[in-house]
Design a protein around this motif. Structure first.
Motif, PDB file in Angstrom:
ATOM      1  N   GLY A 369      17.739   4.218 -12.985  1.00 57.52           N
ATOM      2  CA  GLY A 369      18.354   3.499 -11.916  1.00 57.52           C
ATOM      3  C   GLY A 369      19.667   3.299 -12.325  1.00 57.52           C
ATOM      4  O   GLY A 369      20.626   2.377 -11.351  1.00 57.52           O
ATOM      5  N   ILE A 370      20.435   3.864 -13.098  1.00 56.89           N
ATOM      6  CA  ILE A 370      22.115   3.772 -13.556  1.00 56.89           C
ATOM      7  C   ILE A 370      22.494   4.977 -13.512  1.00 56.89           C
ATOM      8  O   ILE A 370      22.052   6.143 -14.460  1.00 56.89           O
ATOM      9  N   GLN A 371      23.573   5.393 -12.677  1.00 58.32           N
ATOM     10  CA  GLN A 371      24.286   5.911 -12.993  1.00 58.32           C
ATOM     11  C   GLN A 371      25.686   6.845 -13.159  1.00 58.32           C
ATOM     12  O   GLN A 371      26.189   5.193 -13.671  1.00 58.32           O
ATOM     13  N   VAL A 372      26.051   7.218 -14.017  1.00 56.77           N
ATOM     14  CA  VAL A 372      27.211   7.617 -14.773  1.00 56.77           C
ATOM     15  C   VAL A 372      28.293   8.429 -14.214  1.00 56.77           C
ATOM     16  O   VAL A 372      27.580  10.077 -13.728  1.00 56.77           O
ATOM     17  N   ASN A 373      28.994   8.471 -12.937  1.00 56.10           N
ATOM     18  CA  ASN A 373      29.746   9.259 -12.105  1.00 56.10           C
ATOM     19  C   ASN A 373      29.016   9.931 -11.193  1.00 56.10           C
ATOM     20  O   ASN A 373      28.774  11.463 -10.783  1.00 56.10           O
ATOM     21  N   GLY A 374      27.599   8.917 -10.667  1.00 54.11           N
ATOM     22  CA  GLY A 374      27.414   9.928 -10.723  1.00 54.11           C
ATOM     23  C   GLY A 374      25.953  10.411 -10.185  1.00 54.11           C
ATOM     24  O   GLY A 374      25.161  11.474  -9.693  1.00 54.11           O
ATOM     25  N   GLU A 375      25.792  11.331 -11.629  1.00 56.42           N
ATOM     26  CA  GLU A 375      24.783  11.667 -12.882  1.00 56.42           C
ATOM     27  C   GLU A 375      23.581  10.549 -12.413  1.00 56.42           C
ATOM     28  O   GLU A 375      23.944   9.787 -13.357  1.00 56.42           O
ATOM     29  N   LYS A 376      22.835  10.288 -12.492  1.00 57.33           N
ATOM     30  CA  LYS A 376      21.599   9.666 -12.633  1.00 57.33           C
ATOM     31  C   LYS A 376      21.182   9.891 -14.665  1.00 57.33           C
ATOM     32  O   LYS A 376      20.776  11.278 -14.809  1.00 57.33           O
ATOM     33  N   VAL A 377      20.569   9.289 -15.423  1.00 53.83           N
ATOM     34  CA  VAL A 377      21.299   9.199 -16.735  1.00 53.83           C
ATOM     35  C   VAL A 377      19.565   8.121 -17.341  1.00 53.83           C
ATOM     36  O   VAL A 377      20.230   7.582 -16.424  1.00 53.83           O
ATOM     37  N   THR A 378      19.690   8.596 -18.215  1.00 47.59           N
ATOM     38  CA  THR A 378      18.949   7.184 -19.156  1.00 47.59           C
ATOM     39  C   THR A 378      18.870   7.365 -20.932  1.00 47.59           C
ATOM     40  O   THR A 378      18.473   6.392 -20.938  1.00 47.59           O
ATOM     41  N   SER A 379      20.644   7.485 -20.863  1.00 43.92           N
ATOM     42  CA  SER A 379      21.706   7.570 -21.966  1.00 43.92           C
ATOM     43  C   SER A 379      22.253   6.989 -21.834  1.00 43.92           C
ATOM     44  O   SER A 379      23.034   7.265 -21.028  1.00 43.92           O
ATOM     45  N   LEU A 380      22.977   5.633 -22.181  1.00 50.41           N
ATOM     46  CA  LEU A 380      24.270   5.869 -22.076  1.00 50.41           C
ATOM     47  C   LEU A 380      25.271   5.643 -22.983  1.00 50.41           C
ATOM     48  O   LEU A 380      26.372   5.978 -22.889  1.00 50.41           O
ATOM     49  N   GLY A 381      24.800   6.674 -24.081  1.00 49.63           N
ATOM     50  CA  GLY A 381      25.410   7.346 -25.512  1.00 49.63           C
ATOM     51  C   GLY A 381      26.615   8.273 -25.076  1.00 49.63           C
ATOM     52  O   GLY A 381      27.623   8.367 -25.986  1.00 49.63           O
ATOM     53  N   SER A 382      26.585   8.823 -23.621  1.00 51.44           N
ATOM     54  CA  SER A 382      27.732   9.840 -23.508  1.00 51.44           C
ATOM     55  C   SER A 382      29.145   9.407 -22.941  1.00 51.44           C
ATOM     56  O   SER A 382      29.788  10.004 -22.538  1.00 51.44           O
ATOM     57  N   CYS A 383      29.047   7.501 -22.797  1.00 51.76           N
ATOM     58  CA  CYS A 383      29.661   7.142 -21.784  1.00 51.76           C
ATOM     59  C   CYS A 383      31.622   7.494 -22.120  1.00 51.76           C
ATOM     60  O   CYS A 383      31.733   7.172 -23.367  1.00 51.76           O
ATOM     61  N   GLU A 384      32.152   7.319 -21.838  1.00 50.09           N
ATOM     62  CA  GLU A 384      33.986   6.964 -21.857  1.00 50.09           C
ATOM     63  C   GLU A 384      34.522   6.273 -21.200  1.00 50.09           C
ATOM     64  O   GLU A 384      33.992   5.706 -20.357  1.00 50.09           O
ATOM     65  N   SER A 385      35.263   5.310 -21.459  1.00 47.42           N
ATOM     66  CA  SER A 385      36.196   5.083 -20.968  1.00 47.42           C
ATOM     67  C   SER A 385      37.183   5.338 -19.433  1.00 47.42           C
ATOM     68  O   SER A 385      37.360   6.767 -19.427  1.00 47.42           O
ATOM     69  N   GLY A 386      36.873   4.893 -18.379  1.00 50.27           N
ATOM     70  CA  GLY A 386      36.736   5.046 -16.990  1.00 50.27           C
ATOM     71  C   GLY A 386      36.168   5.633 -16.154  1.00 50.27           C
ATOM     72  O   GLY A 386      35.697   6.211 -15.362  1.00 50.27           O
ATOM     73  N   ASP A 387      34.455   6.016 -16.860  1.00 49.91           N
ATOM     74  CA  ASP A 387      33.286   5.908 -15.809  1.00 49.91           C
ATOM     75  C   ASP A 387      32.996   5.463 -14.949  1.00 49.91           C
ATOM     76  O   ASP A 387      33.227   3.394 -15.390  1.00 49.91           O
ATOM     77  N   ILE A 388      33.117   5.490 -13.675  1.00 50.49           N
ATOM     78  CA  ILE A 388      32.025   4.620 -13.002  1.00 50.49           C
ATOM     79  C   ILE A 388      30.988   5.140 -13.013  1.00 50.49           C
ATOM     80  O   ILE A 388      30.130   5.925 -13.205  1.00 50.49           O
ATOM     81  N   LEU A 389      29.719   3.614 -13.069  1.00 50.83           N
ATOM     82  CA  LEU A 389      28.959   3.259 -13.131  1.00 50.83           C
ATOM     83  C   LEU A 389      28.394   2.354 -12.130  1.00 50.83           C
ATOM     84  O   LEU A 389      29.178   1.920 -11.265  1.00 50.83           O
ATOM     85  N   LYS A 390      26.902   3.793 -11.484  1.00 46.77           N
ATOM     86  CA  LYS A 390      26.101   2.278 -10.630  1.00 46.77           C
ATOM     87  C   LYS A 390      25.127   1.766 -10.866  1.00 46.77           C
ATOM     88  O   LYS A 390      24.013   2.395 -11.567  1.00 46.77           O
ATOM     89  N   VAL A 391      24.470   0.345 -10.892  1.00 51.30           N
ATOM     90  CA  VAL A 391      23.893  -0.036 -11.452  1.00 51.30           C
ATOM     91  C   VAL A 391      23.035  -0.249 -10.309  1.00 51.30           C
ATOM     92  O   VAL A 391      23.220  -1.121  -9.592  1.00 51.30           O
ATOM     93  N   GLY A 392      21.607   0.165 -10.008  1.00 51.10           N
ATOM     94  CA  GLY A 392      20.962   0.002  -8.988  1.00 51.10           C
ATOM     95  C   GLY A 392      21.094   0.558  -8.033  1.00 51.10           C
ATOM     96  O   GLY A 392      22.109   1.690  -7.771  1.00 51.10           O
TER      97      GLY A 392
END
Length: 403
Positions: A369-392
């Protein structure tokens, strides 16, 4: 050119049609018709209990009716209940309310003014404080008012009746509240009073007291409570189903688009200035099979335009279409400041910005239910500064790593 008697009657019926739009009831409509036919400026009263709400669309249901009457040339008067606010309106309350201090009343009234004039014309609105006349009442005056109403009549009121039957204390001063609010109508010689259905008892008391004091009784216009974006419960900030009138245009537009289809007509009736004919045309299109989304877009434009400029409304629609319809990843979104790229730190930052609990965020993450740069993920371990998160489905953030 002066109107003929037939034209005046037709114009009066047109105005009554506008007044009736979205109302629960209009008590004393025949008297109101006669006053409108006389062509004089009517005194339109709205009493505000100074408890400092953040005004949302639910509050504007009454305000927009006041604005209609103001635009028709009548005198709108807002009564700040600085005297009655110390008692506290017992409407809908299961116990005695805590009384407000003078300082709290003044501070809360200022909050009202900041927001109310986003709907009403400041230059054409009179502001009165009911301490001007209520503070001067003698004991004889108070007893004369009390003599106009029986205890049995007071106990017809549901909140008083329920408290009496359950043995919950009722202060004598609480019985005085509707009488004092009614006294405001006498002081103004009000022709019309507007309020929500939860205020019906208080508003009708104004008619009762005016009759007893030899005045022409005010017409009472009651308006229904607005369902929130969930389509079920009354709009409320505490329930999270509200649309605030001071929220950014993008947020307002998107929230209107999120309401259930069955509320489209209701919102047109209660929180816009559209005419009954225009709203009937929307209903006709929906009945003929029009896509509700198209009518909702019109509704979102109409509501957002009431509080924001044409350019801001157009930009809000563009953002909505690109983000929620075309799936384009937005860049101009709120920053989510974090001290590290640890998953727990990111989740805590989201929690602070959304009020979503940590356990709920964990569940959303597990279920993509949380996306990083438009991709569905099950972990936020690989996020970088500037990434766009979509919550819900609706909330976007840009990660901002602070050194």
């Amino acid at each position: 050119m002066s109107l003929t008697s037939e034209d005046r009657v037709a114009e009066t019926e047109r105005i009554l049609g506008l007044i009736r739009k979205g109302t629960d009831q209009v008590v004393g409509e025949d008297d109101l018709r006669e006053k409108l036919l006389q062509g004089r400026t009517l005194v339109v009263k709205l009493g505000l209990d100074p408890t400092a709400p953040d005004i949302h669309l639910g509050h504007t249901v009454v305000l927009r009716k006041m604005k209609l009457l103001q635009d028709l040339g009548h005198q709108v008067v807002i009564i700040i209940g600085d005297f009655t606010g110390k008692i506290g309106d017992p409407s809908g309350k299961s116990k005695t309310r805590v009384q407000l201090t003078d300082e709290e009343v003044r501070r809360n009234a200022a909050t009202y003014f900041e927001q109310v004039f986003r709907v009403l014309d400041r230059e054409k609105t009179q502001i009165k404080y009911n301490s001007e006349w209520l503070g001067k009442l003698s004991l004889s005056d108070s007893l004369a008012m009390a003599a106009c109403v029986t205890v049995a009549r007071m106990l017809e009121r549901d909140d008083f009746k329920n408290r009496f039957e359950s043995g919950t204390p009722i202060g004598i001063h609480e019985f005085m509240y509707p009488l004092l609010q009614a006294r405001d109508s006498i002081a103004l010689e009000a022709d019309i009073e507007v309020g929500g259905t939860d205020q019906t008892f208080n508003l009708l008391m104004g008619r009762t007291l005016q009759k007893s004091f030899g005045q022409s009784p005010q017409a009472v216009i009651t308006l229904p409570l607005l369902a929130g974006t969930d389509g079920v419960l009354k709009m409320s900030k505490s329930l999270g189903n509200y649309i605030g009138i001071s929220e950014p245009a993008r947020v307002m537009f998107q929230k209107v688009m999120s309401i259930p289809d069955h509320l489209i007509i209701r919102y047109f009736e209660l929180v816009t200035d559209e005419t009954p004919e225009a709203i009937a045309a929307v209903q006709t299109r929906l009945d003929a099979g029009a896509n509700p989304r198209d009518e909702k877009l019109t509704l979102a434009r109409t509501i957002t335009r009431l509080y924001w400029s044409e350019n801001e409304t157009a930009e809000a629609e563009r953002f909505f279409r690109e983000t929620f319809s075309l799936g384009i990843l937005p860049q101009d979104v709120p920053l989510l400041s974090i001290q590290s790229l640890e998953e727990s730190e990111i989740l805590q930052a989201i929690k602070r910005s959304t009020a979503i609990s940590t356990s709920e965020l964990r569940r959303m993450l597990d279920q993509s239910g949380i996306q990083v740069n438009g991709e569905k993920v099950t972990s936020l371990g690989s996020c970088e500064s500037g990434d766009i998160l979509k919550v819900g489905k609706k909330k976007f953030f840009k990660l901002d790593l602070r050194a």
